[in-house]
Write a protein that holds these residues in place. Structure first.
Motif, PDB file in Angstrom:
ATOM      1  N   TYR A 262       0.830  -1.216   0.000  1.00 44.62           N
ATOM      2  CA  TYR A 262       0.000   0.000   0.000  1.00 44.62           C
ATOM      3  C   TYR A 262       0.863   1.265   0.000  1.00 44.62           C
ATOM      4  N   GLN A 263       2.153   1.100  -0.208  1.00 43.93           N
ATOM      5  CA  GLN A 263       3.122   2.212  -0.190  1.00 43.93           C
ATOM      6  C   GLN A 263       3.248   2.832   1.211  1.00 43.93           C
ATOM      7  N   LYS A 264       2.855   2.077   2.238  1.00 41.67           N
ATOM      8  CA  LYS A 264       3.022   2.566   3.611  1.00 41.67           C
ATOM      9  C   LYS A 264       4.462   2.378   4.044  1.00 41.67           C
ATOM     10  N   THR A 265       4.987   3.332   4.798  1.00 41.12           N
ATOM     11  CA  THR A 265       6.322   3.180   5.370  1.00 41.12           C
ATOM     12  C   THR A 265       6.163   2.686   6.813  1.00 41.12           C
ATOM     13  N   SER A 266       7.281   2.599   7.520  1.00 38.42           N
ATOM     14  CA  SER A 266       7.215   2.144   8.918  1.00 38.42           C
ATOM     15  C   SER A 266       6.636   3.226   9.833  1.00 38.42           C
ATOM     16  N   CYS A 267       6.493   4.450   9.340  1.00 34.03           N
ATOM     17  CA  CYS A 267       5.967   5.544  10.164  1.00 34.03           C
ATOM     18  C   CYS A 267       4.520   5.826   9.761  1.00 34.03           C
ATOM     19  N   GLU A 268       3.606   5.709  10.703  1.00 34.27           N
ATOM     20  CA  GLU A 268       2.185   5.933  10.389  1.00 34.27           C
ATOM     21  C   GLU A 268       1.994   7.348   9.830  1.00 34.27           C
ATOM     22  N   GLY A 269       1.295   7.422   8.706  1.00 33.03           N
ATOM     23  CA  GLY A 269       1.028   8.738   8.096  1.00 33.03           C
ATOM     24  C   GLY A 269       2.030   9.111   7.022  1.00 33.03           C
ATOM     25  N   ILE A 270       3.134   8.348   6.911  1.00 38.29           N
ATOM     26  CA  ILE A 270       4.090   8.622   5.827  1.00 38.29           C
ATOM     27  C   ILE A 270       4.018   7.500   4.802  1.00 38.29           C
ATOM     28  N   PHE A 271       3.800   7.885   3.560  1.00 36.40           N
ATOM     29  CA  PHE A 271       3.756   6.952   2.433  1.00 36.40           C
ATOM     30  C   PHE A 271       4.909   7.330   1.499  1.00 36.40           C
ATOM     31  N   ALA A 272       5.343   6.394   0.678  1.00 37.84           N
ATOM     32  CA  ALA A 272       6.433   6.709  -0.251  1.00 37.84           C
ATOM     33  C   ALA A 272       6.161   6.021  -1.580  1.00 37.84           C
ATOM     34  N   ALA A 273       6.651   6.608  -2.660  1.00 37.92           N
ATOM     35  CA  ALA A 273       6.358   6.073  -3.994  1.00 37.92           C
ATOM     36  C   ALA A 273       7.520   6.334  -4.947  1.00 37.92           C
ATOM     37  N   GLY A 274       7.690   5.423  -5.893  1.00 33.50           N
ATOM     38  CA  GLY A 274       8.665   5.629  -6.970  1.00 33.50           C
ATOM     39  C   GLY A 274      10.078   5.221  -6.609  1.00 33.50           C
ATOM     40  N   ASP A 275      11.026   5.850  -7.268  1.00 31.89           N
ATOM     41  CA  ASP A 275      12.428   5.436  -7.183  1.00 31.89           C
ATOM     42  C   ASP A 275      13.030   5.555  -5.790  1.00 31.89           C
ATOM     43  N   VAL A 276      12.410   6.321  -4.900  1.00 34.68           N
ATOM     44  CA  VAL A 276      12.967   6.485  -3.549  1.00 34.68           C
ATOM     45  C   VAL A 276      12.707   5.248  -2.688  1.00 34.68           C
ATOM     46  N   THR A 277      11.844   4.343  -3.167  1.00 25.11           N
ATOM     47  CA  THR A 277      11.444   3.178  -2.368  1.00 25.11           C
ATOM     48  C   THR A 277      12.237   1.919  -2.749  1.00 25.11           C
ATOM     49  N   ASP A 278      11.968   0.840  -1.983  1.00 25.39           N
ATOM     50  CA  ASP A 278      12.648  -0.434  -2.270  1.00 25.39           C
ATOM     51  C   ASP A 278      11.913  -1.257  -3.333  1.00 25.39           C
ATOM     52  N   ARG A 279      10.917  -0.657  -3.986  1.00 22.45           N
ATOM     53  CA  ARG A 279      10.209  -1.324  -5.092  1.00 22.45           C
ATOM     54  C   ARG A 279      11.198  -1.615  -6.238  1.00 22.45           C
ATOM     55  N   PRO A 280      11.188  -2.816  -6.820  1.00 21.28           N
ATOM     56  CA  PRO A 280      12.104  -3.073  -7.937  1.00 21.28           C
ATOM     57  C   PRO A 280      11.669  -2.344  -9.209  1.00 21.28           C
ATOM     58  N   TYR A 281      12.554  -2.263 -10.167  1.00 17.74           N
ATOM     59  CA  TYR A 281      12.294  -1.696 -11.501  1.00 17.74           C
ATOM     60  C   TYR A 281      12.055  -0.185 -11.434  1.00 17.74           C
ATOM     61  N   LYS A 282      13.121   0.564 -11.584  1.00 17.38           N
ATOM     62  CA  LYS A 282      13.036   2.025 -11.500  1.00 17.38           C
ATOM     63  C   LYS A 282      12.615   2.567 -12.859  1.00 17.38           C
ATOM     64  N   ILE A 293      -1.198   4.570  -5.895  1.00 11.56           N
ATOM     65  CA  ILE A 293      -1.493   3.730  -4.718  1.00 11.56           C
ATOM     66  C   ILE A 293      -1.250   4.527  -3.428  1.00 11.56           C
ATOM     67  N   ALA A 294      -0.138   5.261  -3.399  1.00 15.79           N
ATOM     68  CA  ALA A 294       0.205   6.021  -2.187  1.00 15.79           C
ATOM     69  C   ALA A 294      -0.892   7.032  -1.851  1.00 15.79           C
ATOM     70  N   ALA A 295      -1.411   7.727  -2.879  1.00 18.11           N
ATOM     71  CA  ALA A 295      -2.447   8.738  -2.614  1.00 18.11           C
ATOM     72  C   ALA A 295      -3.737   8.078  -2.125  1.00 18.11           C
ATOM     73  N   LEU A 296      -4.096   6.957  -2.733  1.00 20.31           N
ATOM     74  CA  LEU A 296      -5.325   6.269  -2.305  1.00 20.31           C
ATOM     75  C   LEU A 296      -5.165   5.719  -0.882  1.00 20.31           C
ATOM     76  N   SER A 297      -3.973   5.223  -0.569  1.00 20.79           N
ATOM     77  CA  SER A 297      -3.715   4.715   0.790  1.00 20.79           C
ATOM     78  C   SER A 297      -3.735   5.858   1.802  1.00 20.79           C
TER      79      SER A 297
END
Ligand SMILES: Cc1cc2nc3c(=O)[nH]c(=O)nc-3n(C[C@H](O)[C@H](O)[C@H](O)COP(=O)(O)OP(=O)(O)OC[C@H]3O[C@@H](n4cnc5c(N)ncnc54)[C@H](O)[C@@H]3O)c2cc1C
Length: 311
Positions: A262-282, A293-297
């Motif tokens: 859901y693009q949630k980080t370990s901190c409640e209220g902070i979401f992250a998306a794109g190349d800054v994350t550990d998601r594969p395939y930049k 996804i981050a905005a909807l979450s």
């Protein structure tokens, strides 16, 4: 600082941030984008062939379309660099160059930059044979001689893609040991048009308007020589831009923000998306999907918490 509290502050104006802003505005959330530019990586991508609906044009044209979309949705944008974010209770304080802003949720879309070789000729020949993205640019090596620099999984994946197009592909690595998975190394060794140049570094990229050759130094013998190549793929890692937020969220060993599906980080209220994350395939399309996804979450988070002032 005025006392206004935004529902969402999005950091970054690349494909992830733009997509997050579009989804956030369409959910009628009070949204602010703080960014140093609009376009991010698309400002340097050049010719784009793999963004659906956008066929083989310069990425600047895609940025123009995205800018128009932000304008049509009346997205509020501040051009500034975010220096630090603090969480105070349930509210985030975002400190940019001169100003401070408050928000109930954050979406970090600040991207990453590819590590460069930092050798003469490199900057001048970016997009003219020097590439930092084999997924994007491998097809441009068709019938050419290419060099891939690196020894990890990205370098070996790049080698595999490039070898499908290039008539010859060199893998140049500073050591004779690789960090890549053994299966990828075995595949590379089986390719007939691939040659390894080990214990070697690039000291110069040569050419006026396009890459013509590279100067290679063997770090054991100190021997230096020129090798004719048409393209060079630099695959030596990326540097995620996380300085302003790394004290708040879990970061992996590559410096990327760890997110769930859901693009949630370990901190409640902070979401992250794109190349800054550990998601594969930049890739731009991956970043744009993450942003949505981050905005909807974030919207769900605000509703669940009962802290959204939705009318
Ligand atoms: C040379 C090259 C060619 C490429 N070609 C392709 C291609 O053909 N197809 C493809 O799909 N992808 C391509 N890519 C990859 C693509 O550009 C990226 O995957 C994509 O841009 C990532 O989007 P993002 O929004 O996550 O980050 P970015 O696009 O990097 O955007 C990050 C944004 O954050 C802002 N920012 C950073 N730090 C701060 C801060 N502290 N405060 C405020 N703002 C900040 C930046 O100004 C920027 O607007 C290419 C990349 C490169 C480098």
């Amino acid at each position: 600082m005025d006392n206004k509290i935004y529902d969402i502050i999005i950091i970054g104006g690349g494909p992830a941030g733009i997509s997050a802003a579009i989804y956030s505005k369409r959910k009628k959330l009070d949204t602010l984008v703080i960014t140093m530019d609009i376009g991010g990586g698309l400002l340097v991508s050049g010719h784009i062939e793999n963004y659906p609906g956008f066929i083989g044009k310069n990425s600047y044209e895609l940025v123009e379309i995205l800018e128009k979309q932000l304008k049509a949705l009346d997205v509020e944008i501040k051009y500034s660099e975010v220096k630090r974010i603090e969480k105070e209770g349930e509210i985030f304080k975002v400190m940019a160059n001169e100003e401070e802003y408050l928000a109930k949720a954050i979406i970090a879309c600040s991207g990453s930059i590819p590590r460069k070789l930092n050798v003469p000729g490199e900057d001048k020949l970016i997009g003219r044979g020097v590439s930092y993205c084999a997924i994007c640019d491998a097809p441009f090596s068709k019938n050419k001689i290419a060099a891939i620099i690196g020894g990890g999984n990205s370098a070996f994946q790049a080698l595999e893609s490039v070898s499908k197009y290039a008539k010859k592909a060199y893998l140049i690595h500073r050591s004779d040991k690789f960090r890549a998975d053994p299966v990828l190394i075995d595949i590379a060794k089986s390719l007939s048009n691939v040659e390894f140049i080990l214990n070697s570094i690039i000291t110069k990229i040569n050419g006026e308007n396009k890459v013509e050759s590279i100067t290679i130094k063997n770090i054991i013998t100190n021997e230096e020589y020129d090798l004719n190549v048409d393209m060079i793929f630099v695959e030596i890692g990326r540097e995620p831009k996380i300085d302003y937020i790394k004290h708040l969220v879990e970061i992996d060993e590559r410096g990327q923000i760890v997110v769930d599906k859901y693009q949630k980080t370990s901190c409640e209220g902070i979401f992250a998306a794109g190349d800054v994350t550990d998601r594969p395939y930049k890739q731009a399309i991956v970043a744009a999907g993450d942003g949505a996804i981050a905005a909807l979450s974030a919207y769900d988070y605000l509703i669940r918490k009962g802290i959204s002032p939705l009318k």
